[in-house]
Design a protein around this motif. Structure first.
Motif, PDB file in Angstrom:
ATOM      1  N   TYR A  44       0.836  -1.191   0.000  1.00 24.77           N
ATOM      2  CA  TYR A  44       0.000   0.000   0.000  1.00 24.77           C
ATOM      3  C   TYR A  44       0.874   1.246   0.000  1.00 24.77           C
ATOM      4  O   TYR A  44       1.853   1.312   0.732  1.00 24.77           O
ATOM      5  N   SER A  45       0.521   2.154  -0.851  1.00 24.90           N
ATOM      6  CA  SER A  45       1.252   3.410  -0.930  1.00 24.90           C
ATOM      7  C   SER A  45       0.687   4.327   0.143  1.00 24.90           C
ATOM      8  O   SER A  45      -0.236   5.089  -0.088  1.00 24.90           O
ATOM      9  N   ASP A  46       1.245   4.245   1.352  1.00 29.41           N
ATOM     10  CA  ASP A  46       0.661   5.032   2.442  1.00 29.41           C
ATOM     11  C   ASP A  46       1.496   6.262   2.769  1.00 29.41           C
ATOM     12  O   ASP A  46       1.262   6.930   3.765  1.00 29.41           O
ATOM     13  N   HIS A  47       2.484   6.560   1.911  1.00 31.05           N
ATOM     14  CA  HIS A  47       3.248   7.792   2.074  1.00 31.05           C
ATOM     15  C   HIS A  47       3.307   8.557   0.759  1.00 31.05           C
ATOM     16  O   HIS A  47       3.581   7.974  -0.285  1.00 31.05           O
ATOM     17  N   LEU A  48       3.066   9.839   0.880  1.00 30.44           N
ATOM     18  CA  LEU A  48       3.273  10.728  -0.258  1.00 30.44           C
ATOM     19  C   LEU A  48       4.633  11.374  -0.091  1.00 30.44           C
ATOM     20  O   LEU A  48       4.937  11.917   0.971  1.00 30.44           O
ATOM     21  N   GLY A  49       5.456  11.285  -1.114  1.00 36.66           N
ATOM     22  CA  GLY A  49       6.797  11.843  -1.013  1.00 36.66           C
ATOM     23  C   GLY A  49       6.984  13.048  -1.908  1.00 36.66           C
ATOM     24  O   GLY A  49       6.373  13.143  -2.962  1.00 36.66           O
ATOM     25  N   LYS A  74      14.318  16.320  -8.181  1.00 36.80           N
ATOM     26  CA  LYS A  74      13.987  17.447  -7.298  1.00 36.80           C
ATOM     27  C   LYS A  74      12.716  18.174  -7.738  1.00 36.80           C
ATOM     28  O   LYS A  74      12.596  18.548  -8.900  1.00 36.80           O
ATOM     29  N   GLY A  75      11.790  18.324  -6.828  1.00 32.65           N
ATOM     30  CA  GLY A  75      10.604  19.113  -7.142  1.00 32.65           C
ATOM     31  C   GLY A  75       9.396  18.299  -7.584  1.00 32.65           C
ATOM     32  O   GLY A  75       8.358  18.859  -7.872  1.00 32.65           O
ATOM     33  N   TYR A  76       9.565  16.967  -7.645  1.00 30.04           N
ATOM     34  CA  TYR A  76       8.415  16.139  -8.022  1.00 30.04           C
ATOM     35  C   TYR A  76       7.837  15.412  -6.806  1.00 30.04           C
ATOM     36  O   TYR A  76       8.563  15.034  -5.896  1.00 30.04           O
ATOM     37  N   PHE A  77       6.536  15.204  -6.876  1.00 33.05           N
ATOM     38  CA  PHE A  77       5.902  14.357  -5.876  1.00 33.05           C
ATOM     39  C   PHE A  77       6.037  12.908  -6.323  1.00 33.05           C
ATOM     40  O   PHE A  77       6.121  12.610  -7.525  1.00 33.05           O
ATOM     41  N   SER A  78       6.076  12.035  -5.382  1.00 35.16           N
ATOM     42  CA  SER A  78       6.264  10.622  -5.689  1.00 35.16           C
ATOM     43  C   SER A  78       5.290   9.792  -4.864  1.00 35.16           C
ATOM     44  O   SER A  78       5.322   9.822  -3.634  1.00 35.16           O
ATOM     45  N   VAL A  79       4.422   9.078  -5.585  1.00 39.16           N
ATOM     46  CA  VAL A  79       3.382   8.310  -4.903  1.00 39.16           C
ATOM     47  C   VAL A  79       2.651   7.468  -5.941  1.00 39.16           C
ATOM     48  O   VAL A  79       2.669   7.796  -7.128  1.00 39.16           O
ATOM     49  N   ASP A  80       2.067   6.369  -5.521  1.00 40.07           N
ATOM     50  CA  ASP A  80       1.106   5.686  -6.376  1.00 40.07           C
ATOM     51  C   ASP A  80      -0.257   6.276  -6.040  1.00 40.07           C
ATOM     52  O   ASP A  80      -0.874   5.911  -5.037  1.00 40.07           O
ATOM     53  N   LEU A  81      -0.708   7.175  -6.873  1.00 38.94           N
ATOM     54  CA  LEU A  81      -1.894   7.970  -6.554  1.00 38.94           C
ATOM     55  C   LEU A  81      -3.123   7.089  -6.351  1.00 38.94           C
ATOM     56  O   LEU A  81      -3.887   7.268  -5.406  1.00 38.94           O
TER      57      LEU A  81
END
Lengths: 190, 190
Positions: A44-49, A74-81
């Motif tokens: 589960y993608s429970d963290h937004l980076g 740098k500057g991007y969000f990383s997550v399985d939305l």
DNA sequence: ATAATTTCTTGATATTTGTCAAGCGCACAA
DNA sequence: TTGTGCGCTTGACAAATATCAAGAAATTAT
């Protein structure tokens, strides 16, 4: 000194300093070593980076092929939305290609922000819309451009990427084979 | 009898009847004749539409090529999201391929819903995320599948589309030429 | 530093997809 | 009815891209 995250929130969303500080206080700094996974498919993608430094790769395996969807810097969000929002098992692997610094927030704190910051709903909307627009642009590229045109687009947008990331991953992200990418790059020199 | 819109909100977002009614009361029914434009590129997309019946096509013109991004049928939202949310000139044309019934809401009322319905922020998030996921899936298809595989995917997902919509538009939406689509379809018969 | 491993490039060739041109078939109008 | 136009198909050919195999270059490990 401001972090990348604070910069981003302030510049992109046009939020005042006070709120910026409030928002960013929910995020915690996370260090990832090269090769470590920020997310594994099936979990589960429970963290937004949010990326402060380093490079990460988002990919999946499908009929014996590895597909790289995106290289984050740098500057991007990383997550399985899909996983983060709908609480499904994640489809994507997210792996650090270099040592990385991420500002991360977990599901629970993410919910909390929404309750405590009245302006959060607007920011969230802008954030999601931005994610959508980036993908929409890529669809258009695939519907209307050749491999070489897509390469040029990406190269012009972020030339440094080609010095920092294994070309096979960039080829996959462009939807072509490493051989084709190699030939396109040779062509560009003439 | 419930409208498609009410059905959608209730089933997809899991909202109770009372709220469903409240939300849908903000939408007004709009009739479009075949050939009419719901949105023209360059204008502002100040209405969000939800399709009750009929078929619409979203497309743009880029270096002398017309690119069809999507064919919308019953149950789809229709809008230039970048324009609607960020108030930029629209990139997309949206045209009725048949007579259509749409439930539409304008920018102002859309804002109002947010203020009056506390649960709206959550629904909006789900809506935007769903839009994102649909596009993400298409990206994956372009990164990993052949034209024929993409055709099969689309055909299995919605076979009726191929009886209702001009094949040239479906070809464009798949990122191939009408000739190639024609040959793929011939192949499928053997 | 050297060996081992991986990645990148190149060539030969195959496959996929596009382009151009012609003809077919159907719908709609005069 | 008979054109007329538009969309679809087909064929011949061209261009783009993939595949496979080998070698060169770069990176990593010993």
């Amino acid at each position: 000194m401001m972090t990348e995250l604070e910069n981003y929130i302030q510049n992109y969303f046009g939020v005042n300093k006070e709120e910026v500080t409030k928002i960013s206080s929910y995020f915690k700094l996370l260090h990832l070593k090269k090769g470590e996974f920020f997310l594994k498919s099936g979990r589960y993608s429970d963290h937004l980076g949010f990326m402060q430094s380093g490079i990460m790769r988002e990919f999946l395996n499908t009929n014996n092929k590895e597909v790289t969807k995106w290289i984050s810097t740098k500057g991007y969000f990383s997550v399985d939305l899909a996983s983060f929002i709908f609480k499904q098992p994640a489809r994507w692997n997210i792996q650090a290609l270099t040592d990385c610094e991420l500002y991360v927030i977990n599901q629970k704190d993410y919910q909390l922000i929404g309750q405590e910051l009245s302006s959060w709903a607007v920011l969230e909307k802008l954030f999601l819309t931005k994610c959508f627009i980036i993908l929409e642009e890529r669809i258009v590229q695939h519907l209307s451009m050749s491999a070489e045109e897509r390469y040029n687009q990406l190269f012009n947008f972020n030339p440094e990427l080609f010095n920092q990331v294994s070309l096979q991953y960039l080829a996959s992200m462009l939807g072509i084979t490493p051989e084709t990418l190699s030939r396109i790059r040779k062509n560009q020199l003439l």
